[in-house]
Motif scaffolding. Structure first.
Motif, PDB file in Angstrom:
ATOM      1  N   ILE A  80      44.606  38.659  50.762  1.00  0.00           N
ATOM      2  CA  ILE A  80      46.014  38.939  50.493  1.00  0.00           C
ATOM      3  C   ILE A  80      46.538  40.077  51.363  1.00  0.00           C
ATOM      4  O   ILE A  80      47.567  39.958  52.012  1.00  0.00           O
ATOM      5  CB  ILE A  80      46.218  39.289  49.008  1.00  0.00           C
ATOM      6  CG1 ILE A  80      45.859  38.070  48.132  1.00  0.00           C
ATOM      7  CG2 ILE A  80      47.661  39.716  48.752  1.00  0.00           C
ATOM      8  CD1 ILE A  80      45.897  38.361  46.649  1.00  0.00           C
ATOM      9  N   TYR A 124      44.307  30.487  50.222  1.00  0.00           N
ATOM     10  CA  TYR A 124      44.658  30.922  48.862  1.00  0.00           C
ATOM     11  C   TYR A 124      44.467  29.840  47.806  1.00  0.00           C
ATOM     12  O   TYR A 124      44.276  30.117  46.621  1.00  0.00           O
ATOM     13  CB  TYR A 124      46.092  31.460  48.830  1.00  0.00           C
ATOM     14  CG  TYR A 124      47.176  30.411  48.731  1.00  0.00           C
ATOM     15  CD1 TYR A 124      47.742  30.070  47.510  1.00  0.00           C
ATOM     16  CD2 TYR A 124      47.654  29.764  49.873  1.00  0.00           C
ATOM     17  CE1 TYR A 124      48.744  29.121  47.420  1.00  0.00           C
ATOM     18  CE2 TYR A 124      48.650  28.826  49.793  1.00  0.00           C
ATOM     19  CZ  TYR A 124      49.203  28.499  48.565  1.00  0.00           C
ATOM     20  OH  TYR A 124      50.191  27.553  48.482  1.00  0.00           O
ATOM     21  N   SER A 151      42.511  33.697  46.339  1.00  0.00           N
ATOM     22  CA  SER A 151      42.477  34.760  47.334  1.00  0.00           C
ATOM     23  C   SER A 151      41.812  36.028  46.810  1.00  0.00           C
ATOM     24  O   SER A 151      42.010  36.427  45.662  1.00  0.00           O
ATOM     25  CB  SER A 151      43.903  35.103  47.786  1.00  0.00           C
ATOM     26  OG  SER A 151      44.490  34.015  48.441  1.00  0.00           O
ATOM     27  N   TYR A 178      49.530  35.137  50.504  1.00  0.00           N
ATOM     28  CA  TYR A 178      48.202  35.124  49.896  1.00  0.00           C
ATOM     29  C   TYR A 178      47.061  34.790  50.862  1.00  0.00           C
ATOM     30  O   TYR A 178      45.896  34.881  50.476  1.00  0.00           O
ATOM     31  CB  TYR A 178      48.171  34.126  48.741  1.00  0.00           C
ATOM     32  CG  TYR A 178      49.047  34.519  47.581  1.00  0.00           C
ATOM     33  CD1 TYR A 178      48.689  35.562  46.723  1.00  0.00           C
ATOM     34  CD2 TYR A 178      50.241  33.848  47.317  1.00  0.00           C
ATOM     35  CE1 TYR A 178      49.486  35.923  45.652  1.00  0.00           C
ATOM     36  CE2 TYR A 178      51.057  34.195  46.251  1.00  0.00           C
ATOM     37  CZ  TYR A 178      50.676  35.239  45.433  1.00  0.00           C
ATOM     38  OH  TYR A 178      51.473  35.598  44.367  1.00  0.00           O
TER      39      TYR A 178
END
Length: 267
Positions: free
Chosen positions: A227, A157, A222, A153
């Motif tokens: 990502i 994230y 994210s 992520y």
């Protein structure tokens, strides 16, 4: 290759690793443990291990090891427990390492259990201090879920502390959940059952996070770029550094340009 392409590759590898784990869920053990605070220890002694919980990712079957459970089986009162900490911790770790020996071929999924402060090395060290011989778990069998999620992520994230923040963002119940300081304080205050419940709860939380990641429902901070990275930039880097691809695309561009010029004269 350039950084953008490396990021794309890391993301793909992390996703591949994650889905490999899910395909072997019956051979994956989720683990968490609690211990005394590893801060403010002027004598340099290692923090005592207080409880350990392990859970099979597929079946959800959970096994736990704790000082207070061993004390109860030995018939010690709550008052006597404190006088026998070393003996009880040793017996608890005997049981844990017997479990490790029976599951040596399994994959051990954990959260930041990487070093001598907090991790498998810390558990092994405590067992050695108590004159035990720890069973070594191969590094190839250890998977840090915290680092895996970062690879999937992106570094941003979720905010720190990441586990607590994931629990909150995904509306996972906080029932019985204590942070590291809370667990250390619970041991000092002799709240052994509360401490044990927190350890059990955390392996349940980790399994929950894995399941949500697998079905795509895990909520994070994210963006798509965080990502997946910048695929366009990565593609440009790949083309620049691969002469075969550059040559093919260069030929296509040349042919397109020639066709464009011819079409002008035809008109």
């Amino acid at each position: 290759m350039g950084q953008a392409w490396n990021n794309v590759q890391k993301h793909r590898q992390a996703k591949g690793k994650f889905y490999e784990l899910m395909s072997k869920a019956d051979d994956v053990i989720v683990i968490h443990y609690s211990c005394e605070s590893f801060y403010d220890r002027p004598d340099g002694s290692s923090p005592r291990i207080t409880s350990i919980a392990v859970r099979n990712l597929e079946s959800g079957q959970t096994t736990s090891f704790s000082i207070h459970q061993v004390a109860e089986r030995k018939g010690f009162s709550a008052i006597a427990l404190e006088q026998h900490y070393d003996e009880l911790e040793k017996l608890m770790l005997d049981e844990f390492y017997n479990y490790v020996r029976r599951h040596a071929s399994h994959i051990w999924l954990h959260w930041n259990m990487r070093d001598i402060n907090y991790g498998f090395p810390a558990i092994a060290h405590r067992y050695k201090v108590l004159q035990g011989e720890p069973e070594e778990i191969s590094e190839s069998k250890l998977v840090d879920l915290s680092r895996l999620l970062i690879a999937i992520y992106g570094i941003s994230y979720i905010q720190h502390p990441r586990l607590n923040s994931l629990v909150e963002k995904n509306s996972i119940t906080y029932r019985d959940f204590l942070d590291g300081k809370g667990e250390a304080d619970a041991f000092i205050n002799k709240e052994y059952v509360r401490l044990h419940q927190s350890t059990l709860r955390k392996v349940d939380v980790l399994a929950n996070i894995v399941e949500r990641t697998a079905n795509g429902s895990l909520k994070t901070n994210s963006s798509s770029k965080d990502i997946y990275g910048n695929y366009f930039t990565a593609l440009i880097e790949l083309i620049k550094e691969n002469p075969v691809i550059s040559g093919v695309l260069g030929l296509i561009s040349f042919v397109s340009a020639v066709i464009g010029i011819i079409s002008v004269f035809i008109k």
